[in-house]
Motif scaffolding. Structure first.
Motif, PDB file in Angstrom:
ATOM      1  N   ASN A   1     -52.337   7.775 -25.409  1.00 32.07           N
ATOM      2  CA  ASN A   1     -53.528   7.417 -26.191  1.00 32.07           C
ATOM      3  C   ASN A   1     -53.633   5.910 -26.432  1.00 32.07           C
ATOM      4  OD1 ASN A   1     -54.605  10.109 -26.734  1.00 32.07           O
ATOM      5  ND2 ASN A   1     -52.690  10.381 -27.878  1.00 32.07           N
ATOM      6  N   GLY A   2     -53.272   5.183 -25.436  1.00 33.42           N
ATOM      7  CA  GLY A   2     -53.309   3.730 -25.573  1.00 33.42           C
ATOM      8  C   GLY A   2     -53.677   3.084 -24.247  1.00 33.42           C
ATOM      9  N   GLU A   3     -53.386   1.805 -24.138  1.00 34.98           N
ATOM     10  CA  GLU A   3     -53.714   1.147 -22.881  1.00 34.98           C
ATOM     11  C   GLU A   3     -52.733   0.039 -22.542  1.00 34.98           C
ATOM     12  OE1 GLU A   3     -57.628  -0.484 -23.130  1.00 34.98           O
ATOM     13  OE2 GLU A   3     -57.261  -1.468 -25.033  1.00 34.98           O
ATOM     14  N   ALA A   4     -52.688  -0.260 -21.260  1.00 34.77           N
ATOM     15  CA  ALA A   4     -51.925  -1.407 -20.780  1.00 34.77           C
ATOM     16  C   ALA A   4     -52.957  -2.431 -20.331  1.00 34.77           C
ATOM     17  CB  ALA A   4     -51.046  -1.000 -19.609  1.00 34.77           C
ATOM     18  N   ILE A   5     -52.758  -3.657 -20.766  1.00 35.23           N
ATOM     19  CA  ILE A   5     -53.699  -4.705 -20.378  1.00 35.23           C
ATOM     20  C   ILE A   5     -52.955  -5.756 -19.578  1.00 35.23           C
ATOM     21  CG2 ILE A   5     -55.290  -6.479 -21.197  1.00 35.23           C
ATOM     22  CD1 ILE A   5     -55.792  -4.700 -23.655  1.00 35.23           C
ATOM     23  N   LEU A   6     -53.376  -5.947 -18.347  1.00 33.68           N
ATOM     24  CA  LEU A   6     -52.814  -7.002 -17.508  1.00 33.68           C
ATOM     25  C   LEU A   6     -53.824  -8.132 -17.514  1.00 33.68           C
ATOM     26  CD1 LEU A   6     -51.423  -4.305 -16.595  1.00 33.68           C
ATOM     27  CD2 LEU A   6     -51.140  -5.362 -14.359  1.00 33.68           C
ATOM     28  N   LYS A   7     -53.403  -9.297 -18.008  1.00 34.20           N
ATOM     29  CA  LYS A   7     -54.358 -10.408 -18.108  1.00 34.20           C
ATOM     30  C   LYS A   7     -53.625 -11.737 -17.973  1.00 34.20           C
ATOM     31  CE  LYS A   7     -54.509 -10.334 -23.186  1.00 34.20           C
ATOM     32  NZ  LYS A   7     -53.811 -11.377 -23.752  1.00 34.20           N
ATOM     33  N   PRO A   8     -54.383 -12.815 -17.707  1.00 31.66           N
ATOM     34  CA  PRO A   8     -53.748 -14.125 -17.567  1.00 31.66           C
ATOM     35  C   PRO A   8     -52.865 -14.447 -18.770  1.00 31.66           C
ATOM     36  CG  PRO A   8     -56.029 -14.264 -16.872  1.00 31.66           C
ATOM     37  CD  PRO A   8     -55.835 -12.888 -17.449  1.00 31.66           C
ATOM     38  N   GLY A   9     -51.682 -14.955 -18.479  1.00 31.74           N
ATOM     39  CA  GLY A   9     -50.758 -15.311 -19.546  1.00 31.74           C
ATOM     40  C   GLY A   9     -49.895 -14.141 -20.000  1.00 31.74           C
ATOM     41  N   GLY A  10     -50.005 -13.004 -19.322  1.00 31.17           N
ATOM     42  CA  GLY A  10     -49.222 -11.832 -19.694  1.00 31.17           C
ATOM     43  C   GLY A  10     -48.822 -11.043 -18.463  1.00 31.17           C
ATOM     44  N   PHE A  11     -48.869  -9.722 -18.593  1.00 30.95           N
ATOM     45  CA  PHE A  11     -48.543  -8.881 -17.437  1.00 30.95           C
ATOM     46  C   PHE A  11     -49.521  -9.162 -16.299  1.00 30.95           C
ATOM     47  CE2 PHE A  11     -46.674  -6.053 -20.781  1.00 30.95           C
ATOM     48  CZ  PHE A  11     -45.382  -6.013 -20.268  1.00 30.95           C
ATOM     49  N   HIS A  12     -48.993  -9.190 -15.093  1.00 28.88           N
ATOM     50  CA  HIS A  12     -49.867  -9.316 -13.931  1.00 28.88           C
ATOM     51  C   HIS A  12     -49.218  -8.716 -12.696  1.00 28.88           C
ATOM     52  CE1 HIS A  12     -47.541 -13.115 -14.255  1.00 28.88           C
ATOM     53  NE2 HIS A  12     -47.467 -13.062 -12.935  1.00 28.88           N
ATOM     54  N   ILE A  13     -50.038  -8.449 -11.724  1.00 28.23           N
ATOM     55  CA  ILE A  13     -49.551  -7.982 -10.428  1.00 28.23           C
ATOM     56  C   ILE A  13     -49.496  -9.221  -9.549  1.00 28.23           C
ATOM     57  CG2 ILE A  13     -50.117  -6.592  -8.403  1.00 28.23           C
ATOM     58  CD1 ILE A  13     -51.590  -4.666 -10.393  1.00 28.23           C
ATOM     59  N   MET A  14     -48.279  -9.609  -9.189  1.00 27.17           N
ATOM     60  CA  MET A  14     -48.149 -10.835  -8.403  1.00 27.17           C
ATOM     61  C   MET A  14     -48.272 -10.515  -6.926  1.00 27.17           C
ATOM     62  SD  MET A  14     -45.320 -13.806  -8.417  1.00 27.17           S
ATOM     63  CE  MET A  14     -45.481 -15.164  -7.252  1.00 27.17           C
ATOM     64  N   LEU A  15     -49.136 -11.275  -6.264  1.00 31.40           N
ATOM     65  CA  LEU A  15     -49.364 -11.128  -4.834  1.00 31.40           C
ATOM     66  C   LEU A  15     -48.647 -12.281  -4.147  1.00 31.40           C
ATOM     67  CD1 LEU A  15     -53.212 -10.579  -5.266  1.00 31.40           C
ATOM     68  CD2 LEU A  15     -51.507  -8.773  -4.963  1.00 31.40           C
ATOM     69  N   LEU A  16     -47.555 -11.972  -3.487  1.00 31.23           N
ATOM     70  CA  LEU A  16     -46.733 -13.012  -2.867  1.00 31.23           C
ATOM     71  C   LEU A  16     -47.055 -13.155  -1.390  1.00 31.23           C
ATOM     72  CD1 LEU A  16     -43.572 -11.940  -4.680  1.00 31.23           C
ATOM     73  CD2 LEU A  16     -43.823 -14.334  -4.086  1.00 31.23           C
ATOM     74  N   GLY A  17     -47.351 -14.362  -0.980  1.00 33.71           N
ATOM     75  CA  GLY A  17     -47.630 -14.611   0.423  1.00 33.71           C
ATOM     76  C   GLY A  17     -48.921 -13.950   0.854  1.00 33.71           C
ATOM     77  N   LEU A  18     -50.029 -14.465   0.356  1.00 30.26           N
ATOM     78  CA  LEU A  18     -51.337 -13.894   0.706  1.00 30.26           C
ATOM     79  C   LEU A  18     -51.558 -14.019   2.209  1.00 30.26           C
ATOM     80  CD1 LEU A  18     -53.456 -15.319  -2.238  1.00 30.26           C
ATOM     81  CD2 LEU A  18     -52.910 -12.918  -1.839  1.00 30.26           C
ATOM     82  N   LYS A  19     -51.989 -12.915   2.807  1.00 33.32           N
ATOM     83  CA  LYS A  19     -52.201 -12.924   4.263  1.00 33.32           C
ATOM     84  C   LYS A  19     -53.583 -13.448   4.613  1.00 33.32           C
ATOM     85  CE  LYS A  19     -49.219  -8.937   4.985  1.00 33.32           C
ATOM     86  NZ  LYS A  19     -49.270  -7.511   5.291  1.00 33.32           N
ATOM     87  N   GLN A  20     -54.465 -13.412   3.660  1.00 31.02           N
ATOM     88  CA  GLN A  20     -55.794 -13.976   3.904  1.00 31.02           C
ATOM     89  C   GLN A  20     -56.301 -14.600   2.617  1.00 31.02           C
ATOM     90  OE1 GLN A  20     -57.426  -9.895   4.726  1.00 31.02           O
ATOM     91  NE2 GLN A  20     -59.132 -10.674   3.504  1.00 31.02           N
ATOM     92  N   GLU A  21     -57.281 -15.470   2.783  1.00 31.89           N
ATOM     93  CA  GLU A  21     -57.852 -16.130   1.613  1.00 31.89           C
ATOM     94  C   GLU A  21     -58.575 -15.110   0.736  1.00 31.89           C
ATOM     95  OE1 GLU A  21     -60.139 -19.936   1.567  1.00 31.89           O
ATOM     96  OE2 GLU A  21     -59.632 -19.845   3.695  1.00 31.89           O
ATOM     97  N   LEU A  22     -58.489 -15.314  -0.547  1.00 29.38           N
ATOM     98  CA  LEU A  22     -59.271 -14.494  -1.472  1.00 29.38           C
ATOM     99  C   LEU A  22     -60.485 -15.325  -1.857  1.00 29.38           C
ATOM    100  CD1 LEU A  22     -56.475 -13.063  -3.817  1.00 29.38           C
ATOM    101  CD2 LEU A  22     -57.379 -12.105  -1.703  1.00 29.38           C
ATOM    102  N   LYS A  23     -61.655 -14.848  -1.446  1.00 27.51           N
ATOM    103  CA  LYS A  23     -62.877 -15.604  -1.730  1.00 27.51           C
ATOM    104  C   LYS A  23     -63.708 -14.881  -2.782  1.00 27.51           C
ATOM    105  CE  LYS A  23     -63.142 -17.573   2.893  1.00 27.51           C
ATOM    106  NZ  LYS A  23     -63.743 -17.382   4.219  1.00 27.51           N
ATOM    107  N   VAL A  24     -64.335 -15.675  -3.624  1.00 30.39           N
ATOM    108  CA  VAL A  24     -65.162 -15.117  -4.694  1.00 30.39           C
ATOM    109  C   VAL A  24     -66.162 -14.121  -4.120  1.00 30.39           C
ATOM    110  CG1 VAL A  24     -66.927 -15.658  -6.415  1.00 30.39           C
ATOM    111  CG2 VAL A  24     -64.913 -17.117  -6.203  1.00 30.39           C
ATOM    112  N   GLY A  25     -66.226 -12.968  -4.758  1.00 31.07           N
ATOM    113  CA  GLY A  25     -67.186 -11.950  -4.340  1.00 31.07           C
ATOM    114  C   GLY A  25     -66.576 -10.909  -3.416  1.00 31.07           C
TER     115      GLY A  25
END
Lengths: 187, 159
Positions: free
Chosen positions: B111-135
């Motif tokens: 009955n609760g939630e997990a919040i992943l946000k800047p400055g806290g928990f995050h999913i780290m993507l190591l060695g991006l294989k392609q650029e992440l572009k807005v949109g």
């Protein structure tokens, strides 16, 4: 607006970050910029310098701060011509000139990345009281991280260190502080 | 005619959901609902951790997990084709120092939630294989201890 008017009429402006009292000249230093040219703080007089120490492999804190400064730059509009955002690497081993160039300009084409030898960087780190501790991460593909202070050092057009900003301060408040410094010179 | 209208309505809905940070519908699995999945655009190129340019970047993805059930769950793993490695991390502030730490799992309380946000928990993507572009969007697979595995779509945006 009225409040702002009153404040400026009194000649006092309240900064939103950690104000350095009394303000003192920011320690000068020379490092190499991401174009391979020498870069000295003392050559930036006339610009408000936003100085941040980080490393490009850092996935969260550094991009958050850089993204914030990118937002500040955008919101400043024409006043942004009088600021210089600078990212000093704490990770000279991984942060090559090319990597820094791609990283900093990815947030804003005017942002500048600086690097140097570990000894050169250590001098700057010490002068600014930055904490930077390399720590091995055996359970992570990152291999090692650098624990570091999250501050953005705000240096006015006369080279005086005015305040430390950090994430958590609303971006509009940061914009207000920087705009004040841009428009009021070093006074 | 009515079909055309439907298309217009659907397209408007898409446009709307793309603009709002919280407007994106969540993905449900069991009593969990994952929503607001996003990642910052990457800067400085890609090409794998061992790419020649040496300019490979890491990234971070953020999201929220709401648990409407009475059993606690844990996010124990995340994977994505977009990165060479994906890890769960958090940021701990000690005095004036920010420390990033890998974590084994992220708790999703009953009955609760997990919040992943800047400055806290995050999913780290190591060695991006392609650029992440807005949109743009990419897929992350989340593995929960109780609820199992679910694919979610992350949107690339600057904030």
């Amino acid at each position: 607006m009225l409040l702002l008017g009153l404040l400026s009429a009194c000649g006092t402006y309240t900064f939103h970050g950690t104000v350095l009292d009394p303000p003192s000249t920011a320690p000068d230093f020379t490092l190499t910029d991401h174009n391979g040219q020498p870069w000295s703080l003392s050559q930036q007089r006339g610009k408000v310098v936003l100085l941040f120490f980080g490393f490009t492999s850092c996935p969260d804190i550094c991009p958050t701060a850089m993204s914030t400064m990118s937002g500040v730059h955008r919101k400043l509009g024409k006043d942004a011509e009088h600021i210089q955002v600078v990212f000093v690497t704490l990770d000279p081993e991984r942060d090559t000139q090319e990597r820094l160039a791609g990283y900093t300009t990815g947030f804003n084409p005017t942002f500048m990345g600086l690097y140097g030898t570990q000894a050169e960087l250590d001098t700057v780190i010490k002068a600014y009281g930055v904490t930077a501790i390399r720590r091995e991460l055996p359970n992570s593909g990152l291999q090692y991280t650098i624990d570091h202070s999250p501050f953005i050092y705000v240096i006015d057009q006369q080279g005086i260190m005015r305040e430390l900003l950090q994430d958590g301060i609303p971006i509009d408040d940061m914009v207000s502080d920087i705009r004040y410094l841009v428009r009021n010179g070093g006074a | 005619m009515s079909r055309l209208l439907l298309v217009v309505v659907l397209m408007s809905a898409l446009v709307l959901s793309a603009c709002g940070a919280t407007a994106t519908a969540g993905t449900k699995i069991g009593s969990l609902e994952v929503s607001g999945v996003w990642a910052r655009p990457s800067t400085g190129g890609s090409g794998g951790m061992h790419g020649d340019s040496g300019a490979t970047m890491n990234g971070a993805a953020y999201l929220q997990v709401r648990n409407t059930g009475s059993t606690a769950d844990r996010l124990i793993k995340a994977t994505s084709d977009i990165a060479e490695m994906v890890e769960l991390h958090t940021v701990v502030r000690e005095g004036d120092v920010m420390k990033m730490e890998p974590v084994e799992a992220i708790d999703v309380p009953a009955n609760g939630e997990a919040i992943l946000k800047p400055g806290g928990f995050h999913i780290m993507l190591l060695g991006l294989k392609q650029e992440l572009k807005v949109g743009e969007k990419f897929t992350i697979t989340l593995q929960f201890e109780q609820a199992g595995t679910v694919e979610v779509e992350a949107e690339v945006r600057s904030e």
